[in-house]
Design an enzyme around this catalytic site. Sequence first.
Site, short mmCIF file in Angstrom:
data_model
loop_
_atom_site.label_atom_id
_atom_site.label_comp_id
_atom_site.label_asym_id
_atom_site.label_seq_id
_atom_site.Cartn_x
_atom_site.Cartn_y
_atom_site.Cartn_z
N CYS A 114 0.78 -1.25 -0.02
CA CYS A 114 0.08 -0.05 -0.50
C CYS A 114 0.42 1.41 0.29
CB CYS A 114 -0.54 0.24 1.18
SG CYS A 114 -2.04 -1.14 1.31
N HIS A 242 -3.88 6.98 1.40
CA HIS A 242 -4.20 5.36 1.18
C HIS A 242 -5.38 4.95 1.83
CE1 HIS A 242 -4.26 1.28 0.43
NE2 HIS A 242 -3.81 1.08 1.80
N ASN A 272 -9.76 -1.36 0.04
CA ASN A 272 -8.73 -0.43 0.39
C ASN A 272 -8.00 -1.36 -1.12
OD1 ASN A 272 -5.81 -0.92 0.30
ND2 ASN A 272 -6.17 -0.94 2.69
N1 COA Z 1 -17.58 -8.96 10.82
C1 COA Z 1 -18.33 -9.40 12.08
N2 COA Z 1 -17.29 -9.69 12.86
C2 COA Z 1 -16.04 -9.40 13.00
C3 COA Z 1 -15.65 -9.26 11.47
C4 COA Z 1 -16.26 -9.28 10.16
N3 COA Z 1 -15.69 -8.53 9.21
N4 COA Z 1 -14.22 -9.28 11.92
C5 COA Z 1 -13.36 -9.35 13.19
N5 COA Z 1 -15.22 -9.69 13.61
C6 COA Z 1 -14.80 -10.06 14.97
C7 COA Z 1 -13.62 -10.64 15.53
O1 COA Z 1 -13.70 -11.41 15.41
C8 COA Z 1 -14.26 -10.37 16.94
O2 COA Z 1 -14.80 -10.93 17.68
P1 COA Z 1 -14.77 -11.58 19.40
O3 COA Z 1 -14.45 -10.17 19.98
O4 COA Z 1 -15.49 -12.47 19.39
O5 COA Z 1 -12.89 -12.39 19.10
C9 COA Z 1 -14.01 -8.64 16.48
O6 COA Z 1 -14.80 -8.23 16.06
C10 COA Z 1 -13.23 -7.39 16.78
O7 COA Z 1 -12.14 -8.07 16.34
P2 COA Z 1 -10.87 -6.88 15.95
O8 COA Z 1 -9.90 -7.84 15.14
O9 COA Z 1 -10.29 -6.68 17.20
O10 COA Z 1 -11.61 -5.98 15.01
P3 COA Z 1 -10.95 -4.59 15.25
O11 COA Z 1 -11.80 -3.96 16.00
O12 COA Z 1 -10.14 -4.09 15.31
O13 COA Z 1 -11.40 -4.13 13.99
C11 COA Z 1 -10.33 -4.23 11.45
C12 COA Z 1 -11.03 -4.61 12.43
C13 COA Z 1 -9.82 -4.94 10.53
C14 COA Z 1 -11.81 -3.33 11.32
C15 COA Z 1 -9.70 -2.71 12.01
O14 COA Z 1 -8.49 -3.73 12.94
C16 COA Z 1 -8.52 -2.53 11.61
O15 COA Z 1 -9.63 -1.53 10.81
N6 COA Z 1 -7.40 -2.22 11.00
C17 COA Z 1 -6.66 -1.42 10.24
C18 COA Z 1 -6.12 -2.82 8.59
C19 COA Z 1 -5.77 -2.38 7.92
O16 COA Z 1 -7.02 -1.16 7.27
N7 COA Z 1 -4.89 -3.23 7.20
C20 COA Z 1 -4.46 -2.11 5.78
C21 COA Z 1 -3.86 -1.92 5.80
S1 COA Z 1 -3.08 -1.24 4.59
#
Ligand code: COA
Length: 316
Positions: A114, A242, A272
């Site tokens: 990215c 980004h 993304n």
């Molecule tokens: N739908 C529903 N629930 C989901 C899910 C989805 N698509 N994806 C994850 N969950 C659940 C998890 O299993 C977890 O459940 P649990 O508590 O029972 O284990 C809960 O939601 C929280 O998960 P978590 O990973 O801590 O969520 P989060 O608040 O961190 O959000 C992202 C997840 C991916 C949206 C967030 O971490 C994020 O945006 N990170 C940056 C990712 C990114 O931009 N990457 C590319 C960079 S170039």
Amino acid sequence: MTTTGVRIWGYGAAVPARRVTNEELSRRVETTDEWIQERTGIRERRVLGQGESLALLAAQAGEQALAHTGLTPNDVDLILLATSTPDDLFGSAPQVQALLGATRALAFDLTAACSGFAFALVTAAQFVQAGTYQNVLVIGADVLTRWVDWGDRRTCILFGDGAGAVVVSASPVNHWLGWDGGTNGQDGHLLELAYRGEHYGPVDMNGREVYRFAVTTVPEVLAKALHRAGLTIPDVDWWILHQANQRILDAVAQRLGIPPAQTVSHMGDYGNTSAASIPLALAEIASQGQLQSGQTVAIAGFGAGLSWGAAIFRWG
Ligand code: COA
């Protein structure tokens, strides 16, 4: 040492025809439109279909960018294709060169996930500043939907496919103002598309840690690039970051005190798109007449590597 002036002009964008909504994903994995929108801002994404390819999207975006400048494929000295998802691991830039008929151009891929477009833009500017090349076509293109596990709800909801392009040319007036970037390979395991014995992938990510990395590193790298440009935050007209996640963009904007109206956000429609997201967003505001010649633009890419890069330039 005297250096040649640099201008950044011409814009192009291409996305696959097929839209995949959050609702459609919720029929494949346990998720909801509400969860995805609330956590990411993404409503839908484009997904590569039959007869489409990374090289075709990239060539389409590149052709448009050239058309906006009035340059012909024969004027292009170098094609830099920022991609981490080539059609061919040996590189897709030669295929793009052939599709464009830019037979004079040297063409190669640049892999930095990215951050790829930001690094490619910096690389192009260096080639032009040094007087090596007159016209560089910089394309950011990725098709990560080929590489996600469609059964993993933590990752498959995030990514979409697309390509965007700009032209970097030699100019009597310099519009290239400053940049900064960095790499932290120690934490590379937080976001990988690695070779695993018999095949590559799928995309593997620690979402929380990547989120934390982004909201601390992006404001820092933007501040450093601005400092090098001798500018301050109010001097910038457009912030094109980004398009990873709306929450990341909001947090960065808040930390830097950027007015929301000056940040570009399109991940709602495209998700993304990795190396494509910055030039796609730039093409969107340019085609709508919002981005005007002479305005100051700040871009920032960040992601796998871990890697990050920011650049400040005057458009047009
Ligand atoms: N739908 C529903 N629930 C989901 C899910 C989805 N698509 N994806 C994850 N969950 C659940 C998890 O299993 C977890 O459940 P649990 O508590 O029972 O284990 C809960 O939601 C929280 O998960 P978590 O990973 O801590 O969520 P989060 O608040 O961190 O959000 C992202 C997840 C991916 C949206 C967030 O971490 C994020 O945006 N990170 C940056 C990712 C990114 O931009 N990457 C590319 C960079 S170039």
